[in-house]
Design a protein around this motif. Structure first.
Motif, PDB file in Angstrom:
ATOM      1  N   THR A 155       0.305 -78.682  31.883  1.00 44.81           N
ATOM      2  CA  THR A 155       0.083 -79.074  32.641  1.00 44.81           C
ATOM      3  C   THR A 155      -1.193 -80.259  31.157  1.00 44.81           C
ATOM      4  N   HIS A 156      -1.682 -79.594  30.717  1.00 45.13           N
ATOM      5  CA  HIS A 156      -2.620 -79.909  29.403  1.00 45.13           C
ATOM      6  C   HIS A 156      -1.441 -80.641  28.330  1.00 45.13           C
ATOM      7  N   LEU A 157      -0.454 -79.910  28.057  1.00 43.90           N
ATOM      8  CA  LEU A 157       0.510 -80.255  27.420  1.00 43.90           C
ATOM      9  C   LEU A 157       0.856 -81.637  27.838  1.00 43.90           C
ATOM     10  N   LEU A 158       1.220 -81.642  29.060  1.00 42.36           N
ATOM     11  CA  LEU A 158       2.624 -82.933  29.840  1.00 42.36           C
ATOM     12  C   LEU A 158       0.915 -84.219  29.778  1.00 42.36           C
ATOM     13  N   ASN A 159      -0.109 -83.997  29.883  1.00 40.83           N
ATOM     14  CA  ASN A 159      -1.045 -84.895  30.603  1.00 40.83           C
ATOM     15  C   ASN A 159      -1.477 -85.382  28.746  1.00 40.83           C
ATOM     16  N   PRO A 213      -1.309 -74.502  34.123  1.00 40.20           N
ATOM     17  CA  PRO A 213      -2.987 -75.590  33.058  1.00 40.20           C
ATOM     18  C   PRO A 213      -2.214 -75.799  32.061  1.00 40.20           C
ATOM     19  N   ARG A 214      -1.485 -74.696  30.850  1.00 38.07           N
ATOM     20  CA  ARG A 214      -1.401 -74.794  29.979  1.00 38.07           C
ATOM     21  C   ARG A 214      -0.411 -76.228  29.721  1.00 38.07           C
ATOM     22  N   GLN A 224       5.431 -68.604  26.234  1.00 37.57           N
ATOM     23  CA  GLN A 224       4.895 -67.641  25.506  1.00 37.57           C
ATOM     24  C   GLN A 224       3.877 -66.652  25.940  1.00 37.57           C
ATOM     25  N   ALA A 225       2.426 -67.621  26.218  1.00 40.57           N
ATOM     26  CA  ALA A 225       1.234 -67.118  26.586  1.00 40.57           C
ATOM     27  C   ALA A 225       0.752 -66.750  27.744  1.00 40.57           C
ATOM     28  N   ASN A 226       2.634 -67.726  28.386  1.00 38.59           N
ATOM     29  CA  ASN A 226       2.030 -67.959  30.483  1.00 38.59           C
ATOM     30  C   ASN A 226       2.557 -66.143  30.797  1.00 38.59           C
ATOM     31  N   LYS A 227       3.804 -65.914  28.825  1.00 34.16           N
ATOM     32  CA  LYS A 227       4.340 -64.592  29.715  1.00 34.16           C
ATOM     33  C   LYS A 227       3.912 -63.757  29.048  1.00 34.16           C
ATOM     34  N   HIS A 228       2.847 -63.655  28.121  1.00 30.84           N
ATOM     35  CA  HIS A 228       2.103 -62.517  27.760  1.00 30.84           C
ATOM     36  C   HIS A 228       0.893 -62.890  28.872  1.00 30.84           C
TER      37      HIS A 228
END
Ligand code: KOT
Length: 838
Positions: free
Chosen positions: A496-500, A493-494, A535-539
């Motif tokens: 996706t938001h950036l792409l959108n 989702p993170r 980074q957030a996803n890796k976290h």
């Protein structure tokens, strides 16, 4: 006078509760379902009850679309794809349905307002693991894309009571547990007992003359099994089309009633019931290998016969003649597991419906299309003629008859070529006699495809060369794809938001629109956001690892990941050779400045595949040593994530920096994990195998870490008597890795533990790990260098995502529809429920 209007108001309210999409309605419907379906109220309800209530709330909203879709297809007699597959690896349904309905955010808010957490509810769902790996997951992605492209389709398969086993680890070894996925109920399926059909097994055939004096054959079976369909709705992305996945469950037929049928033999009757229900009991846990078990053949005829009978029922209900079967349906065979369909459709048409052989053969040959998914010789399905004839006496006669006509055709085109006849025959007569299912599929289909360009080329040149010479026009390539709805929107989702925010949301349906990102590569703040999201996803993944493995990993380290079935040809152990190489370097030179890495593995081994199980033990053993060596510190960590499945996969792809696609060239038909990683911004280290080749072409060679021999070089090396020993002797780093393994450095001093693996590498090395080792190590050096230059890495990562448009399953399905199926899309208008119910 007063009751009529009141009743109307009531009806309108009930309808709104089941279709309405406002937050208030969703909340009311949720509480209603908790009460009336789960029979619980909030103080007693578990998180699973809440999940069920939400699932039913969502299902209600699917049903309106589902029924409108069925009504439209029936009215228009739409041409339909029947996708026959022994596996559908669907993964959890709730999140995906929320995305496709376009109500994810709204439901999240509604659930929060009720004091609950959507992620917790999503996590309650037991995934339907009705597949092993790539082949089954591809079928699931294709259902999503067929619905999204508004192509009328039915998925047909088996409702296994136990899906793929759950993997546990004991002392670093894989252990298996049965997957009781139906234990708490499945809110997504609707049983359709009124459409049950019967399937015959065993017994014998006899000839007779019918009323018109025609020669006919009837089959007197030893056993009859009932197939009951269970339907699951498959909603397209933000569209009304809602297709069906129809899975067959095996039951004993009523006629096997204890008293009426088998009086006196109570235990015999119970045995009969058990043996019937065994047919849909468990998924065979093999990937890329065929075991040749009798029960497996019974499963194949079971779901194939049920499905073809169901298609004939649909055809006749629409008042169409059987001669139009191939206009109404195109039947896609997902590998040879459903290939018995060729003989079964002939039997149904000729024996049960009295159609003449030649006309039946025309119908059959125009109905089927065959997808091959593997080049592994051990995966080619062959059934001992003896076993085949015992279970399917009539089908064996039909196979012989087809073969007779077919070999005449071969002889006409290639006179005096006995070897060719022997190779192409539907019966292998070189020793014990076998029925060859790939040959049956090729003869009985109007189209044959591979799943990536190289794979199709190798089919034509090698595995199916004779068939290519006879029927060149049937062959075509359909490079695999994956659905961006599940593997980007839902999983990440993170991103996706950036792409959108950056390019709008049209990419979800038109993945090639991701190209628009290319200009953002030059935007430093965009690159910063890109990095932060990874980074957030890796976290998040690090938190999961801490909770499940008790290992602390550094989210700043390079996440280097291989997740897929464990198989020698996929070469998980090549990655282990690299890990030990780095470890040796650190031991020799404790102050060495290396790029910190976290190596992640996940994947199941077939329970009977000893070498694959030993590879898991190798990974976990190396992990134990490396993770606990103070000299290593935080610079290297090795993690084996147990029970890799769709749910876990969705957490892993978004968190990957490096995707390991390291199969020996010429062995991986396509791969699809490679696509899921790259879409989520991972860079690939890979060989020129399967779809890796096309991924590299798309993202550009400068954004891909290539290594290893090509398929042609592999072939040449193997032909010139490859000797792994020479590589071992002449490469000091490789030698040190192997010597440490031999000495027992990773097995508590026990030199025997990994001996089978080491011996096989030193003596045969069938998958050329030693030949590719140096090239792999050098490519990994380049990876480490690139990762140190954050700006460069992020640019490459963005370009990988931006250039993955080709690998949407929408593109694959559009090609299947245009080149093979000839299925026009059908627009679905939402029908007023009240009108339908009248
Ligand atoms: C299993 C048994 C018999 C024949 C084929 C298989 C098979 C092939 N199972 N999974 N595959 C994979 O299919 C994927 C989808 O096409 C490919 O991407 C992958 O390379 C195959 O290994």
């Amino acid at each position: 006078m007063q009751t009529a209007p009141k009743l109307q108001i009531e009806t309108a309210r009930v309808e709104d509760d089941r279709t309405g999409l406002s937050i208030e309605t969703l909340k009311r419907a949720f509480l209603d379902n908790l009460f009336y379906i789960q029979g619980k109220f909030p103080r007693l309800a578990t998180q699973h009850d809440y999940y069920m209530a939400l699932a039913y709330t969502v299902r209600d909203r699917l049903l309106q679309r589902w029924i409108s879709t069925a009504a439209t297809y029936t009215e228009q007699s739409s041409r339909t794809v029947a996708y026959l597959s022994a596996e559908f690896l669907m993964g959890p349904q709730l999140g995906n349905n929320l995305i496709n309905l376009g109500i994810y955010d709204r439901v999240q808010q509604a659930i929060e307002e009720l004091g609950l957490n959507l992620d917790t509810l999503l996590d309650q769902e037991e995934e339907p693991g009705l597949g092993n790996g790539g082949l089954g997951r591809l079928a699931a992605c294709y259902l999503d894309s067929m619905a999204t492209l508004e192509i009328p389709s039915l998925g047909y398969g088996i409702r296994y009571e136990f899906g793929i086993f759950k993997q546990g680890l004991q002392n670093g070894w894989q252990v298996e547990f049965t997957d009781k996925w139906l234990r708490l109920g499945n809110p997504w399926e609707i049983p359709r007992p009124d459409w049950a059909v019967q399937v015959k097994l065993g017994g014998y055939t006899e000839a007779y003359l019918d009323a018109n004096g025609h020669y006919r054959v009837r089959w007197i079976p030893r056993q009859v099994v009932k197939g009951v369909p269970y339907d699951t709705p498959i909603l397209g992305y933000q569209i009304n089309t809602c297709n069906t996945l129809r899975l067959w469950s095996a039951q004993a037929p009523e006629s096997f009633d204890f008293e009426a049928f088998n009086s006196g033999d109570y235990l015999g009757a119970v045995q009969e019931k058990i043996s019937s229900e065994n047919l849909s009991k468990v998924l065979y846990p093999n990937d890329n290998v065929s075991q040749g078990k009798q029960l497996r053949l019974a499963q194949q005829i079971f779901f194939v016969s049920c499905s073809l009978q169901d298609m004939i029922r649909i055809l006749l209900r629409q008042k169409l003649p059987l001669s139009e079967f191939s206009q109404k349906f195109t039947v896609q065979l997902n590998d040879t597991h459903p290939a018995i369909a060729v003989a079964e459709l002939m039997r149904l048409l000729v024996d049960e419906h009295g159609i003449a052989w030649d006309q039946a053969w025309d119908i059959t040959r125009n109905s089927f299309a065959y997808t091959n998914h593997t080049l592994m010789p051990e995966a080619l399905e062959r059934w001992p003629v003896e076993m085949f004839g015992q279970m399917l006496p009539r089908h064996l006669e039909i196979v012989y008859e087809i073969n007779h006509h077919f070999l005449d055709e071969v002889r006409a085109k290639f006179p005096d070529d006995g070897d060719r006849i022997r190779r192409m025959s539907l019966i292998d007569e070189s020793g014990e006699r076998f029925v060859r299912m790939a040959n049956l599929a090729c003869v009985g289909s109007y189209a044959i495809n591979g799943v990536a360009a190289l794979h199709t080329e190798l089919l034509q040149k090698d595995v199916l060369h004779d068939f290519y010479q006879l029927y060149p026009e049937k062959f075509n390539n359909k490079t695999n794809g994956v659905t961006p709805r599940r593997f980007m929107v839902l999983s990440n989702p993170r991103l996706t938001h950036l792409l959108n925010d950056t390019i709008g949301d049209s990419w979800v349906q038109h993945l090639d629109h991701l190209q628009k990102l290319e200009t953002s590569v030059e935007d430093a703040s965009f690159r910063q956001r890109w990095w932060e999201i990874k980074q957030a996803n890796k976290h998040d993944l690090a938190t999961y690892i801490q909770a499940h493995n008790g290992i602390t990993v550094d989210p700043e380290s390079l996440f280097d990941i291989q997740v897929k079935r464990i198989h020698e040809y996929k070469r998980q152990h090549l990655m282990v050779l690299h890990i030990i190489t780095l470890y040796n370097r650190l031991k020799a030179n404790p102050n060495l400045d290396i790029t910190p890495r976290t190596f992640l593995f996940g994947g199941k081994a077939a329970p009977g595949y000893m070498m694959a199980k030993l590879i898991i033990k190798l990974i976990t053993s190396v992990a134990d040593v490396v993770n606990n060596d103070p000299a290593v510190g935080d610079r290297l960590k090795v993690v084996f994530l147990k029970n890799f499945n769709v749910k876990l996969a969705q957490h892993i792809y978004p968190a990957a920096d490096l995707s390991e696609q390291v199969s020996m060239a010429g062995k991986e038909a396509s791969g699809t994990g490679n696509m899921k990683f790259a879409m989520n911004g991972a860079l690939t280290i890979g060989t020129l195998d399967g779809a890796n080749i096309e991924i590299r072409e798309e993202v550009g060679p400068e954004n891909f870490f290539l290594f290893g021999l090509t398929a042609a070089e592999v072939k040449a090396l193997k032909a010139s008597s490859y000797n792994p020993w020479n590589y071992y002797q002449s490469n000091p780093e490789l030698k040190e890795v192997i010597d440490r393994l031999k000495a027992g450095d990773f097995s508590g001093g026990n030199p025997d533990l990994f001996r089978p693996l080491i011996d096989s590498l030193l003596s045969w090395d069938n998958y050329l790990l030693f030949a590719d080792y140096q090239s792999y190590i050098e490519a990994q050096e380049k990876v480490s260098q690139a990762y140190r230059d954050r700006d460069r890495w992020v640019r490459m990562s963005i370009l990988n995502t931006a250039r993955m448009g080709k690998f949407s399953s929408d593109r694959s399905i559009a090609e299947y529809a245009a080149d093979i199926w000839q299925t026009p899309s059908v627009k679905i208008e939402l029908t007023d429920n009240a009108r339908l119910s009248r």
